[in-house]
Design a protein around this motif. Structure first.
Motif, PDB file in Angstrom:
ATOM      1  N   PHE A 272       0.848  -1.198   0.000  1.00 17.97           N
ATOM      2  CA  PHE A 272       0.000   0.000   0.000  1.00 17.97           C
ATOM      3  C   PHE A 272       0.880   1.245   0.000  1.00 17.97           C
TER       4      PHE A 272
ATOM      5  N   GLN B   2       3.137  -7.377  12.901  1.00 13.13           N
ATOM      6  CA  GLN B   2       1.813  -7.452  12.307  1.00 13.13           C
ATOM      7  C   GLN B   2       1.864  -7.217  10.797  1.00 13.13           C
ATOM      8  N   LEU B   3       1.146  -8.036  10.037  1.00 12.45           N
ATOM      9  CA  LEU B   3       0.952  -7.761   8.608  1.00 12.45           C
ATOM     10  C   LEU B   3      -0.540  -7.544   8.385  1.00 12.45           C
ATOM     11  N   PHE B   4      -0.861  -6.851   7.289  1.00 18.35           N
ATOM     12  CA  PHE B   4      -2.253  -6.473   7.055  1.00 18.35           C
ATOM     13  C   PHE B   4      -2.850  -7.230   5.866  1.00 18.35           C
ATOM     14  N   PRO B   5      -4.169  -7.470   5.899  1.00 20.66           N
ATOM     15  CA  PRO B   5      -4.814  -8.160   4.779  1.00 20.66           C
ATOM     16  C   PRO B   5      -4.456  -7.490   3.447  1.00 20.66           C
ATOM     17  N   LEU B   6      -4.270  -8.296   2.437  1.00 24.78           N
ATOM     18  CA  LEU B   6      -3.942  -7.873   1.060  1.00 24.78           C
ATOM     19  C   LEU B   6      -2.454  -7.575   0.855  1.00 24.78           C
TER      20      LEU B   6
ATOM     21  N   GLU C  37      -0.198 -13.715  -0.285  1.00 21.84           N
ATOM     22  CA  GLU C  37      -1.043 -12.561   0.071  1.00 21.84           C
ATOM     23  C   GLU C  37      -1.642 -12.810   1.453  1.00 21.84           C
TER      24      GLU C  37
ATOM     25  N   ALA D  31      -4.042 -12.954   4.454  1.00 25.42           N
ATOM     26  CA  ALA D  31      -5.500 -13.015   4.595  1.00 25.42           C
ATOM     27  C   ALA D  31      -5.925 -12.613   5.998  1.00 25.42           C
TER      28      ALA D  31
ATOM     29  N   CYS E 109      -4.425 -12.031  10.418  1.00 27.95           N
ATOM     30  CA  CYS E 109      -3.298 -11.892  11.336  1.00 27.95           C
ATOM     31  C   CYS E 109      -3.837 -11.931  12.755  1.00 27.95           C
ATOM     32  N   GLN E 110      -3.146 -12.634  13.610  1.00 33.47           N
ATOM     33  CA  GLN E 110      -3.570 -12.757  15.008  1.00 33.47           C
ATOM     34  C   GLN E 110      -2.359 -12.577  15.904  1.00 33.47           C
TER      35      GLN E 110
ATOM     36  N   THR F 291     -12.264  -6.375   8.962  1.00 34.56           N
ATOM     37  CA  THR F 291     -11.379  -6.904   7.922  1.00 34.56           C
ATOM     38  C   THR F 291     -11.991  -6.728   6.528  1.00 34.56           C
TER      39      THR F 291
ATOM     40  N   PHE G 118     -11.871  -3.054   5.592  1.00 34.12           N
ATOM     41  CA  PHE G 118     -10.496  -2.671   5.247  1.00 34.12           C
ATOM     42  C   PHE G 118     -10.134  -3.177   3.848  1.00 34.12           C
ATOM     43  N   ARG G 119     -10.431  -4.437   3.575  1.00 34.23           N
ATOM     44  CA  ARG G 119     -10.085  -5.012   2.264  1.00 34.23           C
ATOM     45  C   ARG G 119     -10.787  -4.251   1.141  1.00 34.23           C
TER      46      ARG G 119
ATOM     47  N   MET H 270      -9.228  -0.681   0.830  1.00 36.02           N
ATOM     48  CA  MET H 270      -7.831  -0.649   0.390  1.00 36.02           C
ATOM     49  C   MET H 270      -7.707  -1.045  -1.078  1.00 36.02           C
TER      50      MET H 270
ATOM     51  N   TRP I  35      -3.663   6.064   5.609  1.00 31.38           N
ATOM     52  CA  TRP I  35      -3.459   4.969   6.555  1.00 31.38           C
ATOM     53  C   TRP I  35      -4.246   5.177   7.853  1.00 31.38           C
TER      54      TRP I  35
ATOM     55  N   TYR J  27     -10.132  -0.722  10.264  1.00 35.58           N
ATOM     56  CA  TYR J  27      -9.590  -2.054  10.592  1.00 35.58           C
ATOM     57  C   TYR J  27      -9.450  -2.284  12.097  1.00 35.58           C
TER      58      TYR J  27
ATOM     59  N   PRO K 194      -9.707  -7.457  14.981  1.00 40.16           N
ATOM     60  CA  PRO K 194      -9.428  -8.818  14.504  1.00 40.16           C
ATOM     61  C   PRO K 194      -8.056  -9.365  14.924  1.00 40.16           C
ATOM     62  N   VAL K 195      -7.115  -8.544  15.311  1.00 44.92           N
ATOM     63  CA  VAL K 195      -5.752  -9.040  15.518  1.00 44.92           C
ATOM     64  C   VAL K 195      -5.452  -9.292  16.999  1.00 44.92           C
ATOM     65  N   GLY K 196      -6.018  -8.454  17.874  1.00 44.56           N
ATOM     66  CA  GLY K 196      -5.680  -8.556  19.297  1.00 44.56           C
ATOM     67  C   GLY K 196      -4.447  -7.744  19.644  1.00 44.56           C
ATOM     68  N   VAL K 197      -4.179  -6.682  18.858  1.00 45.18           N
ATOM     69  CA  VAL K 197      -3.026  -5.821  19.149  1.00 45.18           C
ATOM     70  C   VAL K 197      -3.293  -5.025  20.427  1.00 45.18           C
TER      71      VAL K 197
END
Ligand SMILES: [Fe+2]
Ligand SMILES: [Fe+2]
Lengths: 148, 332
Positions: free
Chosen positions: A66, A95-99, A124, A126, A128-129, B227, B230-231, B234, B241, B248, B260-263
């Motif tokens: 992005f 952390q990585l992001f979708p897409l 790609e 999909a 992240c946790q 999610t 965001f998809r 984006m 950002w 997101y 969704p991540v738990g950050v």
């Protein structure tokens, strides 16, 4: 470091092992690589492609996907978790992001079943946790197999 | 000239009709000559109430209000053009009290939102959010709408569009309270807030409106909305950002209990932490399918408890200070 011809997956694996590892496994996963009983076990067969446990090493090349998210182009060591013909799950330090799309090296011969005849691919992200500080589980799909 | 003939009956689902509250109409009638429709008590069909040649008067609105009528429907097929034009006219009309202008914007925004929600094209959705955010920021930035007025104007039905408008309004106020002054930045933040739940377009209504607790599969479907939003956004590639992170990360929590991540903590973008405070406040003070709205003082107490662990403490403190001026009248 990981560009070009290195004399096959065995040599690449040696290079991947030498990458600095930033992943901090939580205590509950301390014996991640000793968990030999899990290797090859089918973890889920309800999906389109069955997933098999494969705790091994790989390398991921950060690249910007992005415009709004700068990524320094560099290689990172990752721990693979499980794999199917469609994609894989792996552990990463950030952390990585979708897409997000990134190049990946999977030199363990065990991956030959899903990536013949190469150990390089583009994945790609999909999902992240976050599992712990510096430990994220990432699910990604294979979008391209690259020639070695 | 009340109409009674069938020829003047029109379907409520007609895309050319905008529901406008009586209060908004008070701000509009001086310069807007349009056909107005009213809902028939028994059949619920819409019939012509006043045509443009016989404009409605303040005394008519008083009478309607006394009768308990809250809404009339304005025909867009009129020569005054699209609702965007009308909203522009209203926002620029300095003769109107600011809170009235905001009320009209809210009404028209809700309709615009509702229309593009069913639109498969995300472009329409984002275009609407941009237009609305620009007007909203204009009004709030100039200080035309004071906090107490704005909080009093929020609708409490928690429909997705109303919720998004409310979250955008609260996010703007909170951002200003935190010292963000740049109009461009505020507008950008308002767009992000308007879009924060855009992923819910993919969740079936039966789940969104389910009155009881959700089962695991339904919860998973709902929890997917940051999610998917965001998809979707984006892929279009226009969001900044910080805006993308509002979409997101607005359900992430500082203690890692979110999704969704738990950050945790600073891993959550400040705009997403801000949106989370506004989102939780708006959810608490609105009716949901499974819970009645809470009074403001109770919502603030809950927000306080959440701030201990999961929300940004400083932002919650700021939000409490912003709402404090209004709290005494509401806590009674
Ligand atoms: Fe949400
Ligand atoms: Fe929300």
């Amino acid at each position: 470091m990981l560009e070009g011809d290195h004399g096959g997956p065995g040599a690449v694996l040696e290079l991947v092992k030498r990458l600095r590892c930033e992943i901090k496994l939580p205590r509950s996963m301390a014996d991640y690589f000793q968990d030999v009983d899990a290797v090859g076990a089918i973890v889920e067969d309800k999906r389109r492609f069955a997933r098999r446990t494969l705790h091994s090493l790989g390398a991921l090349e950060h690249r910007p996907t992005f415009a709004a998210l700068p990524r320094t182009v560099e290689w990172h060591k990752i721990y693979t978790k499980d794999v199917s013909r469609g994609g894989l799950a792996f552990l990463h330090s950030c952390q990585l992001f979708p897409l997000e799309r990134m190049r990946m090296l999977l030199p363990d011969p065990a991956f030959q079943a899903v990536l013949p005849p190469t150990c390089q691919c583009v994945v790609e992200v999909a999902r992240c946790q976050r599992l712990a500080p510096n430990c994220f589980e990432i699910g990604a799909t294979f979008v391209e197999r690259l020639a070695s | 000239m009340p109409a009674t003939d069938d020829a003047s009956t029109i379907s409520k689902a007609s895309p050319d009709l905008i529901p406008v509250s009586i209060e908004s109409l008070r701000a509009l009638i001086d310069f807007l000559q349009v056909d107005l429709y009213i809902e028939q008590e028994r059949s619920k069909a819409l019939i012509l109430y006043r045509d443009r040649a016989h404009p409605v008067k303040q005394s008519d609105l008083d009478r309607l209000a006394q009768r308990g009528t809250k809404t009339l429907y304005l025909s867009l097929a009129d020569r005054d053009g699209s609702h965007q034009t009308i909203a522009d006219k209203v926002c620029r009309n300095e003769r109107l009290a600011p809170e009235r202008r905001f009320r009209v914007l809210h009404d028209f925004g809700r309709t615009a939102f509702h229309r593009v929600l069913g639109d498969s094209s995300l472009d329409a959705f984002v275009g609407m959010a941009n237009g609305l955010a620009q007007r909203m920021t204009g009004l709030i930035c100039r200080g035309d709408v004071v906090v107490q007025d704005l909080l009093g104007l929020l609708d409490y039905d928690n429909q997705l569009y109303t919720h998004s408008l409310n979250v955008a309004a609260c996010s703007l106020l909170l951002a200003q309270g935190l010292g963000i002054r740049d109009p461009g930045e505020l507008q950008s933040l308002a767009v992000g807030a308007l879009l924060h739940d855009v992923g819910k377009r993919h969740v079936v209504l039966s789940i969104l409106k389910k009155p009881g607790p959700l089962n695991a599969r339904q919860r998973k479907e709902i929890q997917n909305h940051p999610t998917t939003g965001f998809r979707d956004l984006m892929r279009r590639g226009e969001l900044s950002w910080p805006q993308a992170m509002m979409v997101y990360q607005h359900h992430e929590r500082c203690d890692g209990s979110g999704y969704p991540v738990g950050v945790v903590g600073d891993e959550i973008h400040p705009w997403a932490r801000l949106c989370a405070v506004a989102d939780v406040y708006c959810a608490l003070t609105s009716d949901t399918p499974y819970r009645k709205q809470k009074p403001v003082h109770q919502a603030l107490d809950i927000l306080d408890d959440e701030a201990e662990a999961s929300l940004d403490k400083e932002m919650v403190r700021c939000w409490k200070a912003i709402t404090a001026a209004r709290a005494p009248s509401l806590s009674s």
